[in-house]
Design a protein around this motif. Structure first.
Motif, PDB file in Angstrom:
ATOM      1  N   CYS A 291       0.452  -1.284  -0.036  1.00 16.00           N
ATOM      2  CA  CYS A 291       0.089   0.360  -0.047  1.00 16.00           C
ATOM      3  C   CYS A 291       0.456   1.392   0.656  1.00 16.00           C
ATOM      4  CB  CYS A 291      -0.868   0.178   1.151  1.00 16.00           C
ATOM      5  SG  CYS A 291      -2.057   1.446   1.233  1.00 16.00           S
TER       6      CYS A 291
ATOM      7  N   SER B 181      -2.034   4.460  -4.375  1.00 17.24           N
ATOM      8  CA  SER B 181      -2.360   3.445  -4.889  1.00 17.24           C
ATOM      9  C   SER B 181      -1.836   2.072  -4.285  1.00 17.24           C
ATOM     10  CB  SER B 181      -1.224   3.300  -6.022  1.00 17.24           C
ATOM     11  OG  SER B 181       0.429   3.114  -6.072  1.00 17.24           O
TER      12      SER B 181
ATOM     13  N   THR C 198      -6.023   5.069  -6.121  1.00 16.04           N
ATOM     14  CA  THR C 198      -6.613   5.767  -4.200  1.00 16.04           C
ATOM     15  C   THR C 198      -6.852   6.926  -3.891  1.00 16.04           C
ATOM     16  OG1 THR C 198      -4.744   4.535  -2.926  1.00 16.04           O
ATOM     17  CG2 THR C 198      -6.572   3.321  -4.020  1.00 16.04           C
TER      18      THR C 198
ATOM     19  N   CYS D 216      -4.929  -0.198   5.897  1.00 15.81           N
ATOM     20  CA  CYS D 216      -5.735  -1.150   4.949  1.00 15.81           C
ATOM     21  C   CYS D 216      -5.491  -2.636   5.118  1.00 15.81           C
ATOM     22  CB  CYS D 216      -4.920  -1.592   3.308  1.00 15.81           C
ATOM     23  SG  CYS D 216      -3.834  -1.764   3.546  1.00 15.81           S
TER      24      CYS D 216
ATOM     25  N   TYR E  90     -10.359  -0.798   1.677  1.00 10.97           N
ATOM     26  CA  TYR E  90      -9.234  -0.094   2.020  1.00 10.97           C
ATOM     27  C   TYR E  90     -10.191   1.324   1.879  1.00 10.97           C
ATOM     28  CZ  TYR E  90      -9.508   0.115  -2.727  1.00 10.97           C
ATOM     29  OH  TYR E  90     -10.250   0.147  -4.474  1.00 10.97           O
TER      30      TYR E  90
ATOM     31  N   GLY F 285     -12.530   4.202   1.218  1.00  7.88           N
ATOM     32  CA  GLY F 285     -12.836   4.622   0.061  1.00  7.88           C
ATOM     33  C   GLY F 285     -12.562   6.106  -0.621  1.00  7.88           C
TER      34      GLY F 285
END
Length: 409
Positions: free
Chosen positions: A90, A94, A112, A120, A133, A135
């Motif tokens: 993570c 991205s 993201t 995450c 993760y 949103g």
């Protein structure tokens, strides 16, 4: 049963099979300033990231002393999660999903929402390799992704404010979350995303929840923060088919209160019906980052708390009556693996009778045979066998049978 710590000089791996003894399994000083160290259950596979090269992930077979591979990314690695099928990296904007058997990159989730803490969660049960993760950077929306099919599963509107903590239970069937306020913790069903439980950690002050974890049998959920109190909640199914209460004053008032909540605004009545902590721990430190775990050691439920100053605290958890957990051991993680005697032990009163009675009632103590996914490897379901050839292809070759202990029966 396994503890990994990163230090300024490298990293250390410990095995914890008894309360009294903390066994150092491995120590490496090859890479300094390690801030991420993730071990694949009790295997020899360990993933390390250091401040010297924060964009590079190193994968080692520590028993053989060999590097399996390393990968570099476009920006700083913020967190790594892994199970028997997937390895997830993570970054701030991205997420990269690798196939752990050959380390091939399977999917890149780009653009993201800004995730500065690398928040995450990945299910440890590889049959349900769900990934969760944030949103959204401004609201508490959870993006749920299927790591096996590599498709988006659903979006869960979990909280009003940004997320601070996410964790799956051992089977990947539940997901717990908390927002940056830290006052309410919610549990959702997976993959549907329906809200199952709502726990109130506190209303007086906002806190930063640093650790959220289920017990292996999913009966308990533990939350710790930057305050001195650790909360343990019990996931019980409350039904209305309770026996009729005797016609006492307290029983009458209880029914009146229950009826009154039907006339209150939904937000208020919901707050009244939320469950309080089943058990608590008051740490002797405050303001330090800590990580908790609920484990079964020597057949009894324990709460483990590790703090950023390098100590491991072990508490007894009464699974029947809850209440204040009793500190029984303190270990030093930085003193070359040597354990530090807990000087407070001599001053402590005997364990409460309720806990002793609980220990005597063997049926109330979760046994390994009734805990889904409970074993040293943490990911395999009971009776499941992982074929050796699955790990013999590609760079990840874990051919030592002792690396995947049989599930306890």
């Amino acid at each position: 049963s396994s503890l990994a710590i990163g230090t300024t000089t490298g990293y250390r791996l410990f095995s914890l099979s008894s309360v009294e003894q903390l066994d150092q399994v491995h120590e490496s000083n090859e890479i300094p300033d390690v801030y991420i160290v993730e071990r694949l259950f009790s295997s020899s596979l360990v993933v390390v990231v250091s401040h010297a090269k924060p964009q590079q992930m190193n994968v080692y077979h520590f028993k053989k002393g060999t590097e399996i591979c390393n990968y570099s990314y476009s920006s700083k690695i913020l967190s790594i999660r892994l199970n028997r099928q997937r390895l997830v990296v993570c970054l701030e904007e991205s997420i990269y999903i690798h196939n752990i058997k050959d380390m091939k990159l399977l999917k890149t989730i780009l653009d993201t929402p800004p995730n500065t803490t690398g928040l995450c969660a990945l299910s440890i049960n590889h049959a349900n390799s769900y990934l969760a993760y944030p949103g959204s950077a401004t609201s508490g929306e959870i993006a749920l992704y299927d790591g096996n099919t590599l498709k988006t599963a659903c979006t869960i509107p979990a909280h009003d404010g940004p997320l601070a903590a996410l964790v799956f239970n051992s089977t990947g069937s539940k997901l717990a979350s908390a927002s940056e306020k830290g006052t309410v913790i919610r549990v959702f069903s997976i993959p549907g995303g329906q809200k199952l439980y709502e726990f109130r950690r506190g209303m007086k002050r906002y806190v930063n929840i640093s650790s959220l974890v289920f017990s292996m049998d999913s009966q308990f959920l533990c939350a710790s923060s930057n305050t001195e109190t650790v909360h343990i909640f019990k996931l019980e199914h409350l039904t209305d088919s309770r026996p009729e209460e005797p016609p006492t004053w307290s029983g009458y008032m209880g029914k009146m209160f229950q009826a009154a909540t039907n006339y209150l605004p939904a937000q208020v009545s919901g707050m009244m019906n939320q469950d309080r902590a089943f058990a608590t721990v008051r740490l002797n430190i405050s303001g330090q980052r800590n990580i908790c775990a609920l484990s079964t050691i020597q057949k009894l439920p324990r709460l483990l708390v590790t703090t950023s100053d390098g100590y491991l605290y072990i508490y007894n958890l009464d699974p029947q009556d809850g209440g204040e957990c009793v500190l029984i051991k303190k270990h030093s993680l930085l003193d070359s693996g040597k354990m530090e005697e807990n000087k407070e032990n001599d001053l402590q009163p005997p364990l409460p009778q309720s806990y002793a009675a609980t220990v005597a009632r063997q049926s109330t103590v979760p046994s390994s045979s009734t805990m889904p996914g409970y074993s040293e490897d943490g990911g395999a379901l009971r009776g499941e066998v992982i074929p050796e050839h699955e790990f013999a292809t590609g760079p990840v070759c874990l051919d030592d049978e002792t690396e995947f202990p049989p599930v306890s029966i």
